[in-house]
Design an enzyme around this catalytic site. Structure first.
Site, mmCIF file in Angstrom:
data_model
loop_
_atom_site.group_PDB
_atom_site.id
_atom_site.type_symbol
_atom_site.label_atom_id
_atom_site.label_comp_id
_atom_site.label_asym_id
_atom_site.label_seq_id
_atom_site.Cartn_x
_atom_site.Cartn_y
_atom_site.Cartn_z
ATOM 1 N N LYS A 165 -20.475 46.654 38.565
ATOM 2 C CA LYS A 165 -19.522 45.596 38.951
ATOM 3 C C LYS A 165 -18.783 45.974 40.224
ATOM 4 O O LYS A 165 -18.544 45.131 41.084
ATOM 5 C CB LYS A 165 -18.507 45.354 37.837
ATOM 6 C CG LYS A 165 -19.076 44.618 36.634
ATOM 7 C CD LYS A 165 -17.955 44.363 35.634
ATOM 8 C CE LYS A 165 -18.457 44.063 34.240
ATOM 9 N NZ LYS A 165 -17.476 44.365 33.205
ATOM 10 N N LYS A 222 -33.393 35.476 31.396
ATOM 11 C CA LYS A 222 -32.377 35.451 30.344
ATOM 12 C C LYS A 222 -31.285 34.421 30.659
ATOM 13 O O LYS A 222 -30.783 34.372 31.787
ATOM 14 C CB LYS A 222 -31.756 36.850 30.240
ATOM 15 C CG LYS A 222 -30.661 36.933 29.195
ATOM 16 C CD LYS A 222 -29.944 38.263 29.196
ATOM 17 C CE LYS A 222 -28.783 38.149 28.236
ATOM 18 N NZ LYS A 222 -27.665 38.967 28.420
ATOM 19 N N LYS A 271 -24.464 32.999 32.184
ATOM 20 C CA LYS A 271 -23.531 32.334 33.106
ATOM 21 C C LYS A 271 -23.781 32.793 34.532
ATOM 22 O O LYS A 271 -23.731 32.001 35.453
ATOM 23 C CB LYS A 271 -22.089 32.732 32.757
ATOM 24 C CG LYS A 271 -21.508 32.006 31.605
ATOM 25 C CD LYS A 271 -20.051 32.411 31.397
ATOM 26 C CE LYS A 271 -19.885 33.794 30.810
ATOM 27 N NZ LYS A 271 -19.915 33.910 29.376
HETATM 28 P P1 ADP Z 1 -23.327 35.754 29.866
HETATM 29 O O1 ADP Z 1 -24.561 36.581 30.189
HETATM 30 O O2 ADP Z 1 -23.622 34.300 29.922
HETATM 31 O O3 ADP Z 1 -22.119 36.163 30.684
HETATM 32 P P2 ADP Z 1 -22.080 37.253 27.779
HETATM 33 O O4 ADP Z 1 -22.525 38.547 28.397
HETATM 34 O O5 ADP Z 1 -20.636 36.888 27.876
HETATM 35 O O6 ADP Z 1 -22.978 36.069 28.363
HETATM 36 O O7 ADP Z 1 -22.553 37.266 26.269
HETATM 37 C C1 ADP Z 1 -21.737 37.064 25.141
HETATM 38 C C2 ADP Z 1 -22.604 37.306 23.911
HETATM 39 O O8 ADP Z 1 -23.743 36.419 23.870
HETATM 40 C C3 ADP Z 1 -23.194 38.731 23.860
HETATM 41 O O9 ADP Z 1 -23.170 39.172 22.507
HETATM 42 C C4 ADP Z 1 -24.628 38.553 24.320
HETATM 43 O O10 ADP Z 1 -25.502 39.529 23.788
HETATM 44 C C5 ADP Z 1 -24.977 37.152 23.814
HETATM 45 N N1 ADP Z 1 -25.941 36.520 24.743
HETATM 46 C C6 ADP Z 1 -25.672 36.113 26.005
HETATM 47 N N2 ADP Z 1 -26.757 35.575 26.601
HETATM 48 C C7 ADP Z 1 -27.762 35.669 25.698
HETATM 49 C C8 ADP Z 1 -29.154 35.285 25.721
HETATM 50 N N3 ADP Z 1 -29.703 34.705 26.779
HETATM 51 N N4 ADP Z 1 -29.897 35.534 24.627
HETATM 52 C C9 ADP Z 1 -29.340 36.112 23.526
HETATM 53 N N5 ADP Z 1 -28.040 36.486 23.441
HETATM 54 C C10 ADP Z 1 -27.252 36.268 24.503
#
Ligand code: ADP
Ligand code: TRP
Length: 321
Positions: free
Chosen positions: A112, A191, A194
């Site tokens: 980051k 994947k 956001k």
């Molecule tokens: P993002 O990647 O959208 O910022 P986060 O990292 O905030 O999402 O993820 C919050 C939760 O959702 C975590 O437990 C993460 O493992 C799960 N998660 C996020 N994206 C996925 C995905 N594409 N497939 C499965 N689980 C996901």
């Protein structure tokens, strides 16, 4: 057994968050031996979001998503991290036990801080705040994505250091890596996240949902030709939400040919739209009545604070405060 997980208030949870994190925790929380803690990591979101109104809207959206998906906020624990002041207090104490190089070498900080123009002390101590979230409530298991493994190692390390000096104050938590949960693909096939702008919002309006489904990237196999379901994002998403019979039928159609991606996308849209109707209705009803969300959170916070206050009393006594 106590399981705990937090979701940052950085947006409306997308299909990946719902299928990958929210629903699996809700399912587990229905087992009688489980005490679940689901909280909104709104303090962590300050490392990336400075606008208070945006944060508040995101916090409501995350809360509404948990409630709409069926988390039982009466039986379990549901709160905003910011409303439990003991979290910050414990984070300070733990920070005084965290070796500087351990935080400086954390992958997530290095990654980051190399990307951001503005690297704050909050970003640096992010894992310490996360350790406080977990240790304050004696969580035994923490379901998280792979990217959080090191944060859990830091948490365990801090708990062990503290316990070595003061006795068994903290429970040593285990990370539960959600390997069994499939990685949900986004509209571009990688994947869903956001950060990649490839998300599908199941709470969106019909028009918006249709638009995001129609934007799923497919290859240029002509309509008449047979298609490979296993390499197609539309089919992969459909397989996550449709019934076994529906999936088998769509697989047949792909293999036979004469069936276009546009038709498959329409099917996917229909399934998502119907399957998540109850959740979407509840989500929108909650957002239209934010006082209802507030009331649920405040009740949860009262309950969580009692545990937090008991724990912090023990910690203060160890430290001579
Ligand atoms: P993002 O990647 O959208 O910022 P986060 O990292 O905030 O999402 O993820 C919050 C939760 O959702 C975590 O437990 C993460 O493992 C799960 N998660 C996020 N994206 C996925 C995905 N594409 N497939 C499965 N689980 C996901
Ligand atoms: N850092 C986690 C994430 O970005 C969110 C989080 C904060 C968390 N505190 C936590 C997750 C405690 C589990 C336990 O996904």
């Amino acid at each position: 057994m106590r399981i705990l997980t937090g979701i940052q208030s950085t947006g409306t949870p997308h299909l990946g968050n719902i299928l990958g994190a929210i629903q699996p925790l809700i399912e587990r929380s229905r087992q009688p031996e489980i005490q679940a803690f689901a909280f909104i990591a709104d303090l962590h979101s300050l490392t990336t979001i400075r606008d208070g109104q945006i944060r508040q809207a995101n916090t409501r959206a995350v809360a509404a998503a948990w409630i709409a998906c069926g988390f039982d906020t009466d039986t379990h624990f549901f709160y905003r991290q910011s409303q439990i002041p003991e979290v910050c207090e414990l984070a300070w104490y733990l920070g005084c036990f965290a070796p500087y190089p351990m935080l400086a070498n954390a992958h997530s900080f290095k990654e980051k801080s190399s990307r951001l123009a503005d690297v704050s002390a909050g970003l640096f101590t992010y894992p310490v705040l996360m350790a406080a979230d977990i240790l304050l409530f004696d969580a035994q298991a923490v379901p998280v994505g792979k990217d959080q493994i090191q944060h859990l190692e830091i948490t365990r390390d801090l708990a062990e250091t503290f316990n070595r000096q003061y006795g068994p104050v903290f429970t040593i938590p285990k990370a539960e890596i959600q390997d069994h949960v499939k990685v949900i693909p986004g509209t571009d096939g990688q994947k869903m996240s956001k950060s990649y702008h490839n998300t599908i919002n199941i709470f969106a309006s019909e028009k918006e949902l249709r638009k995001s489904i129609m934007s799923i990237v497919t290859d240029s196999t002509p309509l008449e030709a047979p298609k490979n379901p296993d390499t197609c994002t539309v089919f992969r998403l459909y397989s996550l939400v449709a019934s076994p019979e529906e999936i088998a039928t769509l697989r047949e159609r792909y293999l036979q040919g004469g069936y276009g991606y546009g038709q498959a996308k329409s099917l996917l849209f229909e399934v998502l739209w119907e399957k998540f109707r109850p959740q979407r209705d509840r989500f929108n009803e909650l957002l239209a009545h934010p006082d209802e969300i507030e009331k649920i959170l405040q009740l949860g916070e009262e309950k969580a604070r009692q545990l937090a206050q008991d724990k912090i009393r023990t910690v203060r006594a160890c430290l001579g405060f």
